[in-house]
Design an enzyme around this catalytic site. Structure first.
Site, PDB file in Angstrom:
ATOM      1  N   CYS A  89       0.814  -1.222   0.000  1.00 44.59           N
ATOM      2  CA  CYS A  89       0.000   0.000   0.000  1.00 44.59           C
ATOM      3  C   CYS A  89       0.845   1.268   0.000  1.00 44.59           C
ATOM      4  O   CYS A  89       0.371   2.329  -0.411  1.00 44.59           O
ATOM      5  CB  CYS A  89      -0.932   0.014   1.209  1.00 44.59           C
ATOM      6  N   HIS A 340      -8.893   3.881  -1.867  1.00 44.10           N
ATOM      7  CA  HIS A 340      -7.500   3.478  -1.698  1.00 44.10           C
ATOM      8  C   HIS A 340      -7.033   2.724  -2.939  1.00 44.10           C
ATOM      9  O   HIS A 340      -7.040   1.497  -2.968  1.00 44.10           O
ATOM     10  CB  HIS A 340      -7.396   2.601  -0.449  1.00 44.10           C
ATOM     11  N   CYS A 370       0.082   2.101   6.644  1.00 43.41           N
ATOM     12  CA  CYS A 370       0.334   0.699   6.943  1.00 43.41           C
ATOM     13  C   CYS A 370       0.496  -0.059   5.633  1.00 43.41           C
ATOM     14  O   CYS A 370      -0.102   0.302   4.611  1.00 43.41           O
ATOM     15  CB  CYS A 370      -0.797   0.104   7.777  1.00 43.41           C
TER      16      CYS A 370
END
Length: 384
Positions: A89, A340, A370
């Site tokens: 991510c 996202h 994260c």
């Protein structure tokens, strides 16, 4: 001492899964922000020394070094290379770090950093599905003797990790729903007030982020099923699957001088840390502590924060441990509302952070995320 500057930062709107950006080829999505970035800065594209892009699940139309493909699809000079980064991510935040490190070391003077992801075309599970014809039917950890000896053979899942955080910090479902609702309200306010207007370059008729839900309520959230049996998290408390791209131009002092550029921010600190890969998503907590200590700063020195809302539990645990003022954390909403798009999110957050500092007159901004494997990047920028 050498400096690395952010000259400009742009992004597409964040498209909802199956929404206005779903049909866009990832190379064209990335090319769009690259074209806009070169036009806004006025830099000769041939002077760019590298293009570093984040992308997760680099398969199908995202395969073949998508950073390079985006640059070429934009019609930009063939002599400029590109490289694709996967730190899950945090991939495009890491792209910014690599660009800054190249400039700070004196190796490069002008580097483009960013990311792209079309999750409508390539869902999270696609990489595993695409591997099945080759005989790979298990996940990345299954079958590793070293992994099993250290971490066992149990499930490794972001959903399980988010639930562990909710349990370990005793964060209630209601508290997470209230946080998620606030994320949507902040994002809607930001859209309505035009806060994103300067950072967004519309793409094929899509001019605004598609994720925020104007009709969501706490009552609707309370009626949803949990993601795992007996858990606390629901789909409303997790980031949305999305499509987007974003890009920044990182420059040295010499490049600023030689090209007549006006930098908008200075990269004050970059670092990354790791933690328990099973709980996975709590690494921003120790990573932030490490970054602030390394930079000689306190959380009170920070004027705006962008922390990726992978799940509501991630942000609420981070807030509890850092003592940050909730009012300055994701002030324009986060991934729960805005989405996202994995490989693009890091650059999108950095773009939004820069513009928020300029809007409010703040000096320092902090970004953290994260990441798979129990990792987290932290970037501190200083508005100029």
């Amino acid at each position: 001492m050498a400096e690395a500057y952010i000259v400009d930062a742009v992004r597409t709107p964040v498209g909802r899964r199956g929404g206005g950006l779903a049909a866009a080829h990832p190379a064209d999505l990335g090319a769009h922000v690259l074209t806009a970035l070169m036009a806004r800065t006025g830099v000769d594209p041939a002077a760019v020394e590298d293009v570093v892009f984040g992308c997760v699940d680099a398969v199908g139309p995202q395969a073949g070094d998508i950073a390079r493909t985006c640059w070429l699809a934009a019609g930009l000079p063939e002599e400029v290379p590109g490289v694709t980064v996967d730190r899950q991510c945090g991939s495009s935040q890491q792209a910014v770090h690599f660009a800054a490190q190249a400039v700070l070391s004196g190796i490069s003077d002008l580097v483009v950093a960013g990311g792209v992801q079309n999750m409508s075309q390539i869902p999270i599970s696609y990489a595993m599905t695409a591997a099945e014809p080759l005989g790979f039917t298990e996940g990345p950890f299954t079958g590793s003797k070293g992994w099993a000896a250290r971490y066992g053979t149990g499930e490794v899942s972001q959903f399980a990790g988010a639930e562990m955080i909710a349990r370990d910090w005793d964060i209630s479902r209601r508290a997470m729903e209230e946080y998620a609702y606030t994320s949507h309200q902040r994002a809607i306010r930001a859209i309505d007030e035009g806060r994103f207007a300067r950072e967004i370059v519309p793409f094929e008729g899509v001019a605004a982020d598609e994720g925020p839900r104007r009709d969501t309520t706490l009552e609707k959230m309370a009626g949803l099923k949990t993601l795992v049996e007996g858990g606390r998290l629901t789909a409303a408390l997790a980031s949305q699957i999305s499509d987007a791209s974003a890009a920044l131009l990182i420059a040295s002092e010499r490049a600023v001088r030689d090209h007549g550029l006006t930098p908008r921010a200075r990269i004050h600190h970059v670092s990354a840390r790791g933690e328990d890969p099973i709980r996975m998503l709590s690494a921003p907590i120790p990573a932030t502590a490490y970054a602030l200590k390394k930079a000689g700063m306190r959380i009170e020195d920070i004027d705006a924060v962008e922390i990726n809302e992978a799940f509501a539990s991630v942000v609420l645990a981070w807030l509890r441990e850092t003592g940050a003022d909730p009012a300055i954390v994701n002030p324009n909403g986060g991934a729960i509302a805005l989405g996202h798009p994995l490989g693009a999110t890091g650059a999108r957050l950095m773009t939004t952070l820069l513009h928020e500092l300029e809007r409010t007159g703040g000096r320092y901004g902090l970004q953290t995320m994260c990441e798979g494997g129990g990792q987290a990047n932290v970037t501190v920028i200083e508005r100029l």
